[in-house]
Design a protein around this motif. Structure first.
Motif, PDB file in Angstrom:
ATOM      1  N   TYR A 203      -8.124   4.372  -1.407  1.00  0.00           N
ATOM      2  CA  TYR A 203      -9.104   3.339  -1.759  1.00  0.00           C
ATOM      3  C   TYR A 203      -9.419   3.491  -3.234  1.00  0.00           C
ATOM      4  N   ILE A 261      -2.543   5.314  -7.621  1.00  0.00           N
ATOM      5  CA  ILE A 261      -2.274   4.196  -6.712  1.00  0.00           C
ATOM      6  C   ILE A 261      -0.819   4.235  -6.232  1.00  0.00           C
ATOM      7  N   PHE A 264      -0.167   6.542  -3.329  1.00  0.00           N
ATOM      8  CA  PHE A 264      -0.671   6.218  -1.996  1.00  0.00           C
ATOM      9  C   PHE A 264       0.490   5.767  -1.117  1.00  0.00           C
ATOM     10  N   PHE A 267      -2.923   1.188   1.105  1.00  0.00           N
ATOM     11  CA  PHE A 267      -4.174   0.948   0.383  1.00  0.00           C
ATOM     12  C   PHE A 267      -5.133   0.191   1.304  1.00  0.00           C
ATOM     13  N   HIS A 269      -9.055  -1.680   1.703  1.00  0.00           N
ATOM     14  CA  HIS A 269     -10.232  -2.201   1.003  1.00  0.00           C
ATOM     15  C   HIS A 269     -11.111  -2.930   2.021  1.00  0.00           C
ATOM     16  N   ALA A 283      -2.279  -2.433  -6.264  1.00  0.00           N
ATOM     17  CA  ALA A 283      -1.578  -1.704  -5.205  1.00  0.00           C
ATOM     18  C   ALA A 283      -0.242  -2.359  -4.906  1.00  0.00           C
ATOM     19  N   VAL A 290      -1.090  -3.222   1.694  1.00  0.00           N
ATOM     20  CA  VAL A 290      -2.546  -3.339   1.649  1.00  0.00           C
ATOM     21  C   VAL A 290      -3.099  -3.728   3.009  1.00  0.00           C
TER      22      VAL A 290
END
Length: 646
Positions: A203, A261, A264, A267, A269, A283, A290
């Motif tokens: 995040y 990022i 990762f 991702f 959110h 991302a 995502v």
């Protein structure tokens, strides 16, 4: 092109607004344009960025969030700064407090303004448990963006929010992404090794209530996964307690942020108040799939089942299931990541900023058209029966209780009201025949029906219309239908050569009135369109927020007081070219005081009778006729002046 930028946020505080402004400044310099920035003062604010001088104005830190500065200078200070720069267009970056004064300054300088809607302030007030101020925030946002020449919305959802507030001239303008900085090659195996997880759930963003980071607690115990959080903010201490197994890296930027990022595996959110979602783009540019809430900006950025998942807002079980799906499938993560990377290749900052320059050009053209339209309304078009001396001789007022004059008694006990007062101002320039057809409790269909019929018989050369409030407070209302019905009436009056003065309905500054703000704003925007199409004159009362102040409202708390009627009359007089109307209004206000009515008397005289009428299916105007159904003469010896003065 000379572009002035008034921004709510700037360096050294880095966020989405600041990042966008920096990209715009860089692009303006590359394209050979000149820029000037007005921003809140803070320790470390630069004097110049990409050739653009930065004028830092006094500011205060936001309580509980001292890094966020709120500019405190007035419109006059900003107007002076802009006047020295002489811009062709003013760009308002995420305007709210400082942006409001910026748009006022633009009007003073007669400059086009472009407002970029970037922060859902109304949603923030709810997240910060200030729901009582949400209606105020929405009203302010509507007033500000309606006042700007053009508004830029970052997503389809944001555009719908603005439309619901009655904002028109909305254009879509997203954000660019730095695909050179954010790319899969930034992935760092050594960095991932320090995180100690097979699957990294990342995040990036501010750690604040509106971001809903605490919702990520449902991701605990996903096999082989660890939550890594990049960012800082007022909620960090609380989140470290709620998410003890998560790794908090604090604020990162530049190459360090890009490496994090890209490292990762997916991702997340959870924020539901995002108007766009810049970190989601970053991302995707980094080749990372995502998972985001299915509301706001992410709806435009995440393609379900292609480059990520959107989960049902508020459904944390769905969030966990979507994350677990990707955490357990390496091939799907890779495919989603590649699709996301491909999707952002066309969203370069160069392309986005070139589009912004096109909007600046369009805003200037719209502003010039608006100026010409205002000039045409000030210089009355030739009617079929021309008025040779440039003065109005037959004025008819249409409307409801506000125009009838409730809560504005004359010395002899009759009612006056803003229209009566305006008639007297006009009569000072020569004889005037005046009729007031307004009756309390009337609605749009009454004005467009019986009142219009009588007005056409009187053959006026000036007609004022203030109507709609009684329609807008009904349980259900079709704003578009109301506006369409009123436009037909305006066109019929214009067809006989009458000038028409439209006044937008308004609300008192009381908490109980906030539930109607969206309706009133949408209706006011519709009236703006009617005025533009028909050549009618318009008083947009949103541009006079002091009208909502308590002393301008009468003892029943729903009608204007004598002071309020005077205020509106002088604003109308200014628009109609009455000499020194503003100065006369200030003098008149100084000579009068409004005496408030006690709460008990309010219940006895106004609230309880209103309830009784509603229970019996009646309205206050039943059986009443217009107080001046025919012309009375003002300006000569026969004028009944006692009914108007005082």
């Amino acid at each position: 092109m000379r572009v002035a930028i008034v921004t709510e946020s700037f360096l050294p505080h880095m966020n989405g607004v600041t990042g966008s402004v920096l990209q715009i400044l860089r692009h303006l310099e590359q394209r050979g344009h000149q820029a000037h920035v007005v921003a809140p003062a803070a320790v470390g604010v630069p004097e110049q960025v990409d050739g653009a001088p930065i004028e830092a104005i006094p500011s205060l830190g936001l309580p509980g969030y001292p890094d966020v500065r709120v500019g405190t200078s007035g419109a006059q200070r900003i107007a002076s700064s802009l006047r020295r720069f002489a811009p062709d267009v003013l760009h308002l970056a995420s305007p709210f407090a400082l942006g409001w004064r910026g748009v006022l300054a633009a009007e003073r300088l007669d400059v086009a303004s472009v407002a970029a809607y970037q922060t859902d302030v109304a949603a923030y007030t709810e997240r910060y448990r200030m729901a009582a101020t949400t209606g105020i925030a929405q009203t302010h946002i509507a007033r500000l963006h309606r006042r700007a020449t053009m508004t830029l919305a970052p997503s389809a959802d944001a555009a719908q929010q603005l439309a619901a507030l009655g904002v028109d001239r909305v254009r879509r303008w997203g954000r660019g992404v730095d695909a050179e900085r954010f790319q899969p090659t930034r992935r760092d195996p050594a960095l991932r090794a320090t995180w100690g997880a097979d699957v990294v759930i990342g995040y990036v963003g501010r750690l604040a209530p509106e971001k809903q980071v605490e919702d990520l607690v449902v991701l605990r115990d996903i096999p082989g996964a660890r939550l890594v959080i990049v960012g800082d903010g007022p909620s960090r201490a609380q989140l470290e307690t709620v998410l003890p197994d998560a790794l908090f890296l604090g604020h990162l930027d530049g190459d360090a942020l890009a490496a994090a990022i890209a490292s990762f595996d997916l991702f997340v959110h959870p924020g539901e108040s995002e108007t766009f979602g810049q970190t989601l783009q970053e991302a995707h540019a980094s080749g990372v799939p995502v998972i985001a809430t299915g509301r706001g900006g992410p709806l435009d950025l995440v393609r379900m089942g292609i480059d990520g998942w959107l989960y049902r807002p508020g459904d944390l079980d769905d969030l966990r299931a979507r994350v677990a799906d990707l955490a357990g499938d390496t091939r799907k993560r890779r495919a989603f990541g590649e699709a996301g990377r491909d999707a952002v290749q066309s969203r370069s900052w160069t392309g986005v900023c070139d589009r912004l320059l096109e909007y600046f050009d369009e805003a200037q053209a719209l502003h010039h058209a608006d100026s010409r339209a205002r000039a045409r309304r000030r210089v009355r078009p030739e009617p079929p029966a021309p008025v040779t001396d440039g003065k109005w001789h037959r004025y008819v007022a249409l409307g409801d209780s506000l125009t009838e004059g409730l809560c504005d008694p004359a010395p002899d006990g009759t009612l006056r009201g803003w229209a009566d007062r305006l008639a007297l101002l006009l009569a000072a320039r020569g004889d005037l025949h005046y009729a007031n057809l307004a009756v309390r409790s009337q609605r749009v269909h009454d004005v467009a029906g019986v009142q219009l019929t009588r007005a056409l018989e009187l053959r006026p050369d000036l007609v004022s219309i203030l109507i709609g409030a009684n329609d807008l407070v009904k349980r259900r209302v079709d704003v578009s239908a109301l506006a369409a019905e009123l436009e037909v009436a305006v066109r019929r009056l214009r067809a006989i050569g009458a000038d028409v003065l439209l006044v937008t309905p308004f609300l008192p500054g009381r908490r109980a009135a906030w539930i109607y703000t969206r309706r009133f704003s949408a209706y006011a925007t519709a009236l703006t369109g009617i005025a533009a199409r028909t050549g009618a004159m318009l008083i947009d009362t949103d541009l006079h927020p002091q009208l909502a102040e308590h002393p301008n409202w009468g003892e029943d708390l729903v009608h204007l007081s004598s002071r309020g009627h005077r205020f509106l009359a002088y604003r109308a007089g200014e628009l109609l070219g009455v000499p020194d109307a503003d100065a006369l209004g200030a003098l008149d206000a100084a000579l009068h005081e409004h005496e408030p009515l006690g709460v008990g008397a309010w219940w006895r005289r106004h609230a309880l009778p209103w309830v009784w009428r509603r229970l019996h299916g009646r309205v206050a105007g039943d059986g009443r006729t217009a107080k001046h159904d025919d012309y009375v003469r003002l300006g000569g010896s026969s004028a009944p002046r006692s009914a108007f003065v005082g």
